[in-house]
Design a protein around this motif. Structure first.
Motif, mmCIF file in Angstrom:
data_model
loop_
_atom_site.group_PDB
_atom_site.id
_atom_site.type_symbol
_atom_site.label_atom_id
_atom_site.label_comp_id
_atom_site.label_asym_id
_atom_site.label_seq_id
_atom_site.Cartn_x
_atom_site.Cartn_y
_atom_site.Cartn_z
ATOM 1 N N ASP A 355 14.889 -0.590 7.698
ATOM 2 C CA ASP A 355 13.726 0.056 8.307
ATOM 3 C C ASP A 355 12.749 0.548 7.242
ATOM 4 O O ASP A 355 12.399 1.736 7.183
ATOM 5 C CB ASP A 355 14.163 1.221 9.210
ATOM 6 N N VAL A 356 12.334 -0.360 6.372
ATOM 7 C CA VAL A 356 11.351 -0.042 5.339
ATOM 8 C C VAL A 356 10.200 -1.053 5.428
ATOM 9 O O VAL A 356 10.360 -2.155 5.948
ATOM 10 C CB VAL A 356 11.966 -0.086 3.919
ATOM 11 N N GLN A 357 9.047 -0.643 4.917
ATOM 12 C CA GLN A 357 7.891 -1.526 4.847
ATOM 13 C C GLN A 357 7.894 -2.242 3.500
ATOM 14 O O GLN A 357 8.260 -1.657 2.482
ATOM 15 C CB GLN A 357 6.597 -0.731 5.022
ATOM 16 N N VAL A 358 7.495 -3.498 3.496
ATOM 17 C CA VAL A 358 7.455 -4.288 2.265
ATOM 18 C C VAL A 358 6.013 -4.711 1.993
ATOM 19 O O VAL A 358 5.340 -5.235 2.879
ATOM 20 C CB VAL A 358 8.352 -5.532 2.380
ATOM 21 N N GLU A 359 5.564 -4.465 0.771
ATOM 22 C CA GLU A 359 4.208 -4.844 0.381
ATOM 23 C C GLU A 359 4.266 -5.681 -0.898
ATOM 24 O O GLU A 359 4.823 -5.239 -1.914
ATOM 25 C CB GLU A 359 3.344 -3.602 0.162
ATOM 26 N N PHE A 360 3.700 -6.882 -0.846
ATOM 27 C CA PHE A 360 3.703 -7.777 -1.996
ATOM 28 C C PHE A 360 2.458 -7.528 -2.842
ATOM 29 O O PHE A 360 1.329 -7.584 -2.347
ATOM 30 C CB PHE A 360 3.743 -9.240 -1.543
ATOM 31 N N LYS A 361 2.684 -7.259 -4.124
ATOM 32 C CA LYS A 361 1.587 -7.031 -5.065
ATOM 33 C C LYS A 361 1.251 -8.303 -5.840
ATOM 34 O O LYS A 361 0.281 -8.331 -6.591
ATOM 35 C CB LYS A 361 1.961 -5.918 -6.049
ATOM 36 N N SER A 362 2.057 -9.352 -5.674
ATOM 37 C CA SER A 362 1.842 -10.632 -6.356
ATOM 38 C C SER A 362 2.220 -11.750 -5.400
ATOM 39 O O SER A 362 2.766 -11.516 -4.310
ATOM 40 C CB SER A 362 2.688 -10.723 -7.639
ATOM 41 N N GLN A 363 1.928 -12.981 -5.800
ATOM 42 C CA GLN A 363 2.264 -14.150 -4.998
ATOM 43 C C GLN A 363 3.650 -14.669 -5.395
ATOM 44 O O GLN A 363 3.964 -14.769 -6.576
ATOM 45 C CB GLN A 363 1.227 -15.254 -5.201
ATOM 46 N N PHE A 364 4.476 -14.995 -4.385
ATOM 47 C CA PHE A 364 5.841 -15.449 -4.664
ATOM 48 C C PHE A 364 6.197 -16.666 -3.812
ATOM 49 O O PHE A 364 7.306 -16.782 -3.307
ATOM 50 C CB PHE A 364 6.846 -14.324 -4.390
ATOM 51 N N VAL A 389 17.833 -12.161 -10.848
ATOM 52 C CA VAL A 389 17.458 -13.570 -10.859
ATOM 53 C C VAL A 389 16.291 -13.787 -11.817
ATOM 54 O O VAL A 389 16.140 -14.844 -12.427
ATOM 55 C CB VAL A 389 17.080 -14.034 -9.437
ATOM 56 N N GLY A 390 15.468 -12.746 -11.976
ATOM 57 C CA GLY A 390 14.326 -12.835 -12.878
ATOM 58 C C GLY A 390 13.045 -13.179 -12.151
ATOM 59 O O GLY A 390 13.049 -13.859 -11.122
ATOM 60 N N GLY A 391 11.917 -12.680 -12.683
ATOM 61 C CA GLY A 391 10.616 -13.027 -12.124
ATOM 62 C C GLY A 391 10.143 -12.144 -11.009
ATOM 63 O O GLY A 391 9.053 -12.355 -10.463
ATOM 64 N N VAL A 392 10.935 -11.139 -10.620
ATOM 65 C CA VAL A 392 10.527 -10.236 -9.554
ATOM 66 C C VAL A 392 10.990 -8.828 -9.889
ATOM 67 O O VAL A 392 12.054 -8.630 -10.492
ATOM 68 C CB VAL A 392 11.102 -10.687 -8.190
ATOM 69 N N HIS A 393 10.176 -7.848 -9.502
ATOM 70 C CA HIS A 393 10.506 -6.445 -9.738
ATOM 71 C C HIS A 393 10.164 -5.653 -8.483
ATOM 72 O O HIS A 393 9.165 -5.930 -7.810
ATOM 73 C CB HIS A 393 9.717 -5.889 -10.928
ATOM 74 N N PHE A 394 11.020 -4.675 -8.151
ATOM 75 C CA PHE A 394 10.810 -3.857 -6.959
ATOM 76 C C PHE A 394 10.574 -2.401 -7.333
ATOM 77 O O PHE A 394 11.205 -1.872 -8.257
ATOM 78 C CB PHE A 394 12.034 -3.929 -6.030
ATOM 79 N N GLU A 395 9.690 -1.773 -6.579
ATOM 80 C CA GLU A 395 9.473 -0.331 -6.721
ATOM 81 C C GLU A 395 9.648 0.297 -5.343
ATOM 82 O O GLU A 395 8.915 -0.015 -4.402
ATOM 83 C CB GLU A 395 8.064 -0.052 -7.251
ATOM 84 N N ILE A 401 8.684 -0.619 -0.056
ATOM 85 C CA ILE A 401 9.080 -1.404 -1.209
ATOM 86 C C ILE A 401 7.876 -2.210 -1.688
ATOM 87 O O ILE A 401 7.279 -2.970 -0.914
ATOM 88 C CB ILE A 401 10.241 -2.381 -0.880
ATOM 89 N N TYR A 402 7.513 -2.020 -2.953
ATOM 90 C CA TYR A 402 6.448 -2.806 -3.556
ATOM 91 C C TYR A 402 7.095 -3.935 -4.360
ATOM 92 O O TYR A 402 7.986 -3.702 -5.175
ATOM 93 C CB TYR A 402 5.589 -1.941 -4.468
ATOM 94 N N VAL A 403 6.658 -5.164 -4.129
ATOM 95 C CA VAL A 403 7.209 -6.341 -4.792
ATOM 96 C C VAL A 403 6.204 -6.820 -5.825
ATOM 97 O O VAL A 403 5.054 -7.130 -5.505
ATOM 98 C CB VAL A 403 7.504 -7.471 -3.781
ATOM 99 N N LYS A 404 6.649 -6.882 -7.102
ATOM 100 C CA LYS A 404 5.747 -7.224 -8.193
ATOM 101 C C LYS A 404 6.381 -8.289 -9.081
ATOM 102 O O LYS A 404 7.580 -8.550 -9.028
ATOM 103 C CB LYS A 404 5.464 -5.981 -9.056
ATOM 104 N N ASN A 405 5.557 -8.877 -9.945
ATOM 105 C CA ASN A 405 6.051 -9.802 -10.960
ATOM 106 C C ASN A 405 6.785 -9.020 -12.048
ATOM 107 O O ASN A 405 6.444 -7.876 -12.332
ATOM 108 C CB ASN A 405 4.913 -10.587 -11.585
#
Length: 405
Positions: A355-364, A389-395, A401-405
């Motif tokens: 039950d969290v919101q996910v926001e992508f800050k980059s293209q994946f 796995v590499g190539g992705v970072h979460f905050e 949850i912010y999804v970043k490179n």
């Protein structure tokens, strides 16, 4: 459901770290019931659950470590008063081993953060104005024909709710089933719905004996008494069906699931169907199903075991692919299981369950993830596993949850 099966479900929930608070204490109290020990032995033989503390310590080492802790000793004395065992020797060994497993759970659940306490961590976060993010759990509402809602989370186990022509039963294991009283007109279609929120799941047995597991953000509408010529339900979200075979005067009674613009007709079949809006994914485990698509030119389609059908609403595109059903149905057994799954889909599943919101800050678009992990674990550990796995970072900030490179 038999008492043994109810106990086995509780034990599986425990091995998946799903029991907490009052449920965990009730679990411990069942230790005096020989049927509970029978169920535990069957689980050991059938599934051989993995020791969650790893293999570096044997059972005796862990048992001695736990029983030497005064806090654990006092807690277990309160929950399970010590007395001379009345069981035959092999059962005494089973009880000691079960006490070991439960003791570990009590240690994790009841005591300080230095011992891995979830309670203290949550309290610390609350004191600092931070909302903790916990995995989903059994949470759903039944909506009756008159609009009245029954919050199943607030109903204790072993409860019967009488509604005149029928009774709704919540078992000790938390499952829902129906009992139709004698003399009820089978042509009088009265509908109920069960709805799970984000961060919720539930399973129930329909009046015809069909078992349904509902994932988060799912609704299922069904008649309290099925028609004698056909059985029809409506579903949105994701659910796993184990359809009971039914016949009338020697003829099979079809079971039909309407989900969006797709209908699924089944016999005695086990399958998973997912429909969260953009596409409908039907995965057949065993048996055979027929798919029908209204308002399209797509002809009826038939699925064989280990096949998955994908229907896209917007484009009316349809495909059937061979698959391993494990990855589609692992959720009902307490796990996330991904195989080359796009990150966007992975995060949508995590978002619904926690039950969290996910926001992508980059293209994946090209990022895929494969792996299996318990869905009852800490969200930070889950995100860290994907990061490896590499190539992705979460905050993780609050419930976003912010999804970043």
């Amino acid at each position: 459901m038999s008492k043994i099966e109810a106990y086995k479900r509780l034990i599986r929930q425990y091995y998946n770290d799903k029991l907490q608070g009052e449920s965990l204490m009730q679990f411990i109290k069942y230790m005096d019931d020989e049927d509970f020990l029978d169920a535990w032995e069957q689980i050991k033989l059938e599934e051989q659950p993995v020791n969650k503390l790893g293999s570096e310590m044997n059972n005796q080492d862990i048992f001695e470590k736990i029983t030497a802790d005064e806090r654990i000793k006092n807690q277990l004395l309160e929950l399970v008063p010590l007395k001379k065992p009345t069981l035959i020797p092999w059962r005494s060994m089973a009880a000691a081993a079960l006490l070991l497993v439960v003791g570990i759970g009590a240690l994790i659940y009841f005591f300080g953060k230095s011992s891995g306490s979830l309670i203290n961590e949550q309290q610390l976060m609350a004191n600092n104005g931070i909302e903790s993010v916990l995995p989903g759990k059994d949470r759903a509402q039944i909506i009756l024909e008159n609009g009245h809602r029954i919050d199943l989370e607030k109903i204790k186990g072993d409860t019967i709710i009488d509604h005149g022509d029928f009774e709704i039963i919540k078992t000790a294991a938390g499952e829902i089933s129906y009992h139709i009283k004698d003399g009820v007109d089978p042509h009088k279609l009265v509908y109920n719905s069960i709805v799970t929120p984000r961060g919720g799941e539930y399973n129930l047995t329909l009046p015809d004996g069909t078992r349904v597991w509902l994932n988060a953000s799912t609704s299922l509408k069904y008649p309290v008494v099925f028609d004698r010529s056909k059985r029809e339900v409506e579903m949105y979200g994701e659910a796993y069906f184990d359809v009971a075979k039914r016949t009338e005067e020697g003829k099979r009674i079809p079971f039909i699931i309407h989900t969006g613009s797709q209908s699924i007709e089944v016999l005695g079949t086990s399958f998973n169907v997912q429909n969260y809006g953009k596409k409908i994914i039907t995965t057949l485990v065993e048996g055979k199903v027929k798919l029908n698509f209204k308002n399209t030119t797509i002809p009826d389609q038939f699925l064989q075991p280990n096949e998955q059908a994908t229907f896209e609403h917007a484009s009316n595109q349809f495909s059937i692919d061979p698959i391993d059903p494990f990855y589609s149905i692992a959720w009902k057994d307490g796990n996330f299981a991904f195989y080359k799954t796009p990150l966007v889909e992975v995060m949508a599943i995590i978002g619904r369950w926690y039950d969290v919101q996910v926001e992508f800050k980059s293209q994946f678009e090209d990022f895929q993830f494969s792996g299996t992990i318990s869905k009852y674990g800490d969200i930070k550990k889950l995100l860290k596993t994907i990061e490896l796995v590499g190539g992705v970072h979460f905050e993780l900030t609050g419930r976003k949850i912010y999804v970043k490179n």
